[in-house]
Design a protein around this motif. Structure first.
Motif, PDB file in Angstrom:
ATOM      1  N   THR A  63     -29.886  68.640 -28.276  1.00  0.00           N
ATOM      2  CA  THR A  63     -29.326  67.049 -27.924  1.00  0.00           C
ATOM      3  C   THR A  63     -29.458  66.533 -29.023  1.00  0.00           C
ATOM      4  OG1 THR A  63     -30.326  67.007 -26.028  1.00  0.00           O
ATOM      5  CG2 THR A  63     -28.347  67.834 -25.590  1.00  0.00           C
ATOM      6  N   THR A  64     -28.481  65.428 -28.737  1.00  0.00           N
ATOM      7  CA  THR A  64     -29.219  63.939 -29.481  1.00  0.00           C
ATOM      8  C   THR A  64     -28.975  62.383 -28.355  1.00  0.00           C
ATOM      9  OG1 THR A  64     -29.144  64.691 -31.998  1.00  0.00           O
ATOM     10  CG2 THR A  64     -29.247  62.879 -31.231  1.00  0.00           C
ATOM     11  N   ALA A  65     -29.764  62.144 -28.147  1.00  0.00           N
ATOM     12  CA  ALA A  65     -29.571  60.781 -27.057  1.00  0.00           C
ATOM     13  C   ALA A  65     -29.926  59.772 -28.751  1.00  0.00           C
ATOM     14  CB  ALA A  65     -31.190  60.155 -26.811  1.00  0.00           C
ATOM     15  N   ALA A  66     -28.598  58.833 -28.347  1.00  0.00           N
ATOM     16  CA  ALA A  66     -28.285  57.552 -29.024  1.00  0.00           C
ATOM     17  C   ALA A  66     -29.802  56.922 -29.642  1.00  0.00           C
ATOM     18  CB  ALA A  66     -27.440  57.056 -28.725  1.00  0.00           C
ATOM     19  N   ALA A  67     -30.799  56.831 -27.985  1.00  0.00           N
ATOM     20  CA  ALA A  67     -32.079  56.175 -28.285  1.00  0.00           C
ATOM     21  C   ALA A  67     -32.597  56.823 -29.276  1.00  0.00           C
ATOM     22  CB  ALA A  67     -32.375  56.294 -27.529  1.00  0.00           C
ATOM     23  N   ASN A  68     -33.036  58.002 -29.336  1.00  0.00           N
ATOM     24  CA  ASN A  68     -33.679  58.501 -30.312  1.00  0.00           C
ATOM     25  C   ASN A  68     -32.606  58.677 -32.227  1.00  0.00           C
ATOM     26  OD1 ASN A  68     -35.338  59.688 -28.480  1.00  0.00           O
ATOM     27  ND2 ASN A  68     -34.500  61.479 -28.530  1.00  0.00           N
ATOM     28  N   LEU A  69     -31.852  58.925 -31.966  1.00  0.00           N
ATOM     29  CA  LEU A  69     -31.061  58.436 -33.515  1.00  0.00           C
ATOM     30  C   LEU A  69     -31.057  57.535 -33.833  1.00  0.00           C
ATOM     31  CD1 LEU A  69     -28.796  59.388 -35.271  1.00  0.00           C
ATOM     32  CD2 LEU A  69     -27.157  59.066 -33.544  1.00  0.00           C
ATOM     33  N   ALA A  70     -30.708  56.175 -32.797  1.00  0.00           N
ATOM     34  CA  ALA A  70     -31.523  54.692 -33.292  1.00  0.00           C
ATOM     35  C   ALA A  70     -32.912  54.905 -33.459  1.00  0.00           C
ATOM     36  CB  ALA A  70     -31.281  54.087 -31.799  1.00  0.00           C
ATOM     37  N   ALA A  71     -33.564  55.148 -33.510  1.00  0.00           N
ATOM     38  CA  ALA A  71     -35.446  54.994 -33.768  1.00  0.00           C
ATOM     39  C   ALA A  71     -34.829  55.731 -34.692  1.00  0.00           C
ATOM     40  CB  ALA A  71     -36.125  55.697 -32.743  1.00  0.00           C
ATOM     41  N   LEU A  72     -34.818  57.108 -35.582  1.00  0.00           N
ATOM     42  CA  LEU A  72     -34.662  57.005 -36.657  1.00  0.00           C
ATOM     43  C   LEU A  72     -33.904  56.228 -37.611  1.00  0.00           C
ATOM     44  CD1 LEU A  72     -35.134  59.244 -38.363  1.00  0.00           C
ATOM     45  CD2 LEU A  72     -33.148  60.511 -38.081  1.00  0.00           C
ATOM     46  N   ILE A  73     -32.772  55.643 -37.173  1.00  0.00           N
ATOM     47  CA  ILE A  73     -32.268  54.592 -37.957  1.00  0.00           C
ATOM     48  C   ILE A  73     -32.829  53.189 -38.681  1.00  0.00           C
ATOM     49  CG2 ILE A  73     -30.158  52.645 -37.911  1.00  0.00           C
ATOM     50  CD1 ILE A  73     -28.697  54.814 -36.563  1.00  0.00           C
ATOM     51  N   GLU A  74     -33.738  53.246 -37.573  1.00  0.00           N
ATOM     52  CA  GLU A  74     -34.956  51.873 -37.739  1.00  0.00           C
ATOM     53  C   GLU A  74     -35.935  52.846 -38.216  1.00  0.00           C
ATOM     54  OE1 GLU A  74     -37.501  48.638 -35.249  1.00  0.00           O
ATOM     55  OE2 GLU A  74     -37.355  50.567 -34.504  1.00  0.00           O
ATOM     56  N   THR A  75     -35.683  53.971 -38.434  1.00  0.00           N
ATOM     57  CA  THR A  75     -37.071  54.214 -39.220  1.00  0.00           C
ATOM     58  C   THR A  75     -36.567  54.188 -40.712  1.00  0.00           C
ATOM     59  OG1 THR A  75     -37.981  55.466 -37.476  1.00  0.00           O
ATOM     60  CG2 THR A  75     -38.910  56.390 -40.205  1.00  0.00           C
ATOM     61  N   VAL A  76     -35.430  54.264 -41.159  1.00  0.00           N
ATOM     62  CA  VAL A  76     -34.978  54.801 -42.697  1.00  0.00           C
ATOM     63  C   VAL A  76     -34.807  53.277 -43.105  1.00  0.00           C
ATOM     64  CG1 VAL A  76     -32.827  55.300 -43.398  1.00  0.00           C
ATOM     65  CG2 VAL A  76     -33.718  57.113 -41.812  1.00  0.00           C
ATOM     66  N   ALA A  77     -34.509  52.360 -41.982  1.00  0.00           N
ATOM     67  CA  ALA A  77     -34.118  51.587 -42.132  1.00  0.00           C
ATOM     68  C   ALA A  77     -35.866  50.268 -43.331  1.00  0.00           C
ATOM     69  CB  ALA A  77     -33.842  49.790 -41.345  1.00  0.00           C
ATOM     70  N   HIS A  78     -36.493  50.604 -42.908  1.00  0.00           N
ATOM     71  CA  HIS A  78     -37.748  50.322 -43.472  1.00  0.00           C
ATOM     72  C   HIS A  78     -38.260  51.545 -45.192  1.00  0.00           C
ATOM     73  CE1 HIS A  78     -38.541  47.671 -40.220  1.00  0.00           C
ATOM     74  NE2 HIS A  78     -38.499  48.281 -39.569  1.00  0.00           N
ATOM     75  N   ARG A  79     -37.660  52.322 -44.922  1.00  0.00           N
ATOM     76  CA  ARG A  79     -37.937  53.216 -45.347  1.00  0.00           C
ATOM     77  C   ARG A  79     -36.484  53.123 -46.777  1.00  0.00           C
ATOM     78  NH1 ARG A  79     -40.999  53.797 -41.811  1.00  0.00           N
ATOM     79  NH2 ARG A  79     -42.936  54.143 -41.727  1.00  0.00           N
ATOM     80  N   PRO A  80     -36.025  53.068 -47.579  1.00  0.00           N
ATOM     81  CA  PRO A  80     -34.570  52.935 -48.095  1.00  0.00           C
ATOM     82  C   PRO A  80     -34.491  54.236 -49.163  1.00  0.00           C
ATOM     83  CG  PRO A  80     -35.040  50.503 -48.080  1.00  0.00           C
ATOM     84  CD  PRO A  80     -36.544  51.328 -47.579  1.00  0.00           C
ATOM     85  N   GLY A  81     -33.612  54.747 -48.908  1.00  0.00           N
ATOM     86  CA  GLY A  81     -33.650  56.179 -50.303  1.00  0.00           C
ATOM     87  C   GLY A  81     -32.705  57.505 -49.632  1.00  0.00           C
ATOM     88  N   THR A  82     -32.341  57.855 -50.551  1.00  0.00           N
ATOM     89  CA  THR A  82     -31.599  58.553 -51.049  1.00  0.00           C
ATOM     90  C   THR A  82     -31.446  60.104 -50.239  1.00  0.00           C
ATOM     91  OG1 THR A  82     -30.185  57.838 -52.979  1.00  0.00           O
ATOM     92  CG2 THR A  82     -29.464  59.727 -51.862  1.00  0.00           C
TER      93      THR A  82
END
Length: 345
Positions: free
Chosen positions: A207-226
């Motif tokens: 399962t994936t909590a939307a809150a965990n997905l959001a935490a990963l999105i914030e991490t990626v926001a500070h580390r742009p990449g492909t």
């Protein structure tokens, strides 16, 4: 103040992402077609709503304006969607596209929507083979969903832009559709005294909590990449463990009847029932500095409260077709009666 633009921002993933970013000092604009669907907590937290249709490029460009530090697309289902997104991603520092574990195939080519359930021998990494991409099957079909997602992923990953594809698994949160926990919550509200579980409650689908997905999105926001990243809860509870968690949080007790292969077919099914565990490896996300918001048990309470309140207000989840197989009480009671008879002999 960094700015985030969230396409599909009024849905469960957009809502969780917006709240996470607002709490971290971001300016967040959520894009949707209907202002009436904006969750009150988003407005209260300071999110701004922009009315736009995901399929209207002019409206999307107007929503983006001068650009964004983070662009999140919760509504990218096809290659055409991905191509239209690139026009926005070119003016964004970091872009995130929400994808799904439905893209993965096992050694036999089976996937989560195939007639034959997949068998992944180990936790699934981002290097696991995927379905062949397609653009000629409706993405809303079982056959077309994962294949269209693969086509969309390829478009953004081959663009050369800093786009992170995030593959989630059975997302749970307030507003989920289907809200899988309803398969257990409804039983609790009906006062069922026994819970039948196929395969002894084993198997399990991550399962994936939307809150965990959001935490990963914030991490990626500070580390742009492909890149491609899996997103899932830090634990991978079995169907039995999920049902115990839900019943425990709702203060309900029942007898657990763990069925084996001799039980009637179809009895004891749950949304997390699987002949083989389907678990995502999230070590790549962790290597970026991602820290989960919490386990399944730690993040599921708001969704359970939402389901209970909705039922009491006479507005339970409307996914009748999805849930039909989980509430055959007559078949369950017949099995339990025979079981009591056997035990009494």
């Amino acid at each position: 103040m960094p700015r985030a633009l969230v396409l599909g921002g009024t849905g469960l993933v957009g809502r969780a992402t917006a709240l996470r970013l607002l709490g971290s000092g971001w300016q967040v604009d959520v894009v949707g077609r209907d202002s009436a669907r904006v969750p009150p907590e988003l407005t209260a937290a300071g999110a701004q709503f922009i009315a736009a249709d995901r399929a209207d490029q002019g409206q999307l460009q107007a929503a983006l304006g001068a650009g964004a530090d983070l662009l999140v697309d919760c509504l990218c289902f096809t290659a055409a969607d991905a191509r239209s997104l690139l026009l926005l991603a070119a003016n964004s520092t970091s872009t995130v596209v929400i994808s799904s574990r439905a893209v993965y195939v096992d050694a036999e080519g089976n996937h989560v929507n195939s007639d034959v359930p997949p068998h992944f021998a180990t936790p699934i990494t981002e290097d696991q083979p995927t379905l062949a991409p397609t653009t000629d099957i409706d993405y809303r079909s079982r056959e077309g969903y994962g294949a269209n997602k693969v086509a969309a992923e390829q478009v953004v990953l081959e663009s050369g832009l800093p786009v992170s594809v995030v593959r989630a698994s059975q997302i749970h949160a307030v507003g989920a559709s289907p809200a899988r926990e309803w398969a257990v919550v409804k039983r609790v509200l009906h006062g069922r005294t026994a819970l039948l579980l196929a395969r002894r409650g084993g198997g399990g689908v991550h399962t994936t909590a939307a809150a965990n997905l959001a935490a990963l999105i914030e991490t990626v926001a500070h580390r742009p990449g492909t890149r491609v990243l899996n997103s899932a809860d830090p634990d991978a509870p079995s169907a039995l463990e999920i049902c115990r968690t839900i019943a425990g949080q709702l203060g309900h007790e029942w007898e657990e009847v763990l069925l084996d292969a001799t039980a009637p077919a179809g009895l004891g099914r749950t949304p997390w029932d699987s002949p083989h565990p389907i678990v995502l490896d999230t070590s790549a996300a962790t290597a970026l500095g991602y820290q989960a918001a919490g386990t399944y048990a730690a993040t599921i309470a708001p969704a359970l409260d939402w389901l209970v309140d909705a039922a009491r207000d006479g507005q339970p989840p409307a996914d009748a077709d999805y849930f039909a197989e989980y509430f055959d009480y007559a078949a369950e009671d017949a099995f339990l009666a025979k079981r009591v008879g056997r035990l009494g002999r």
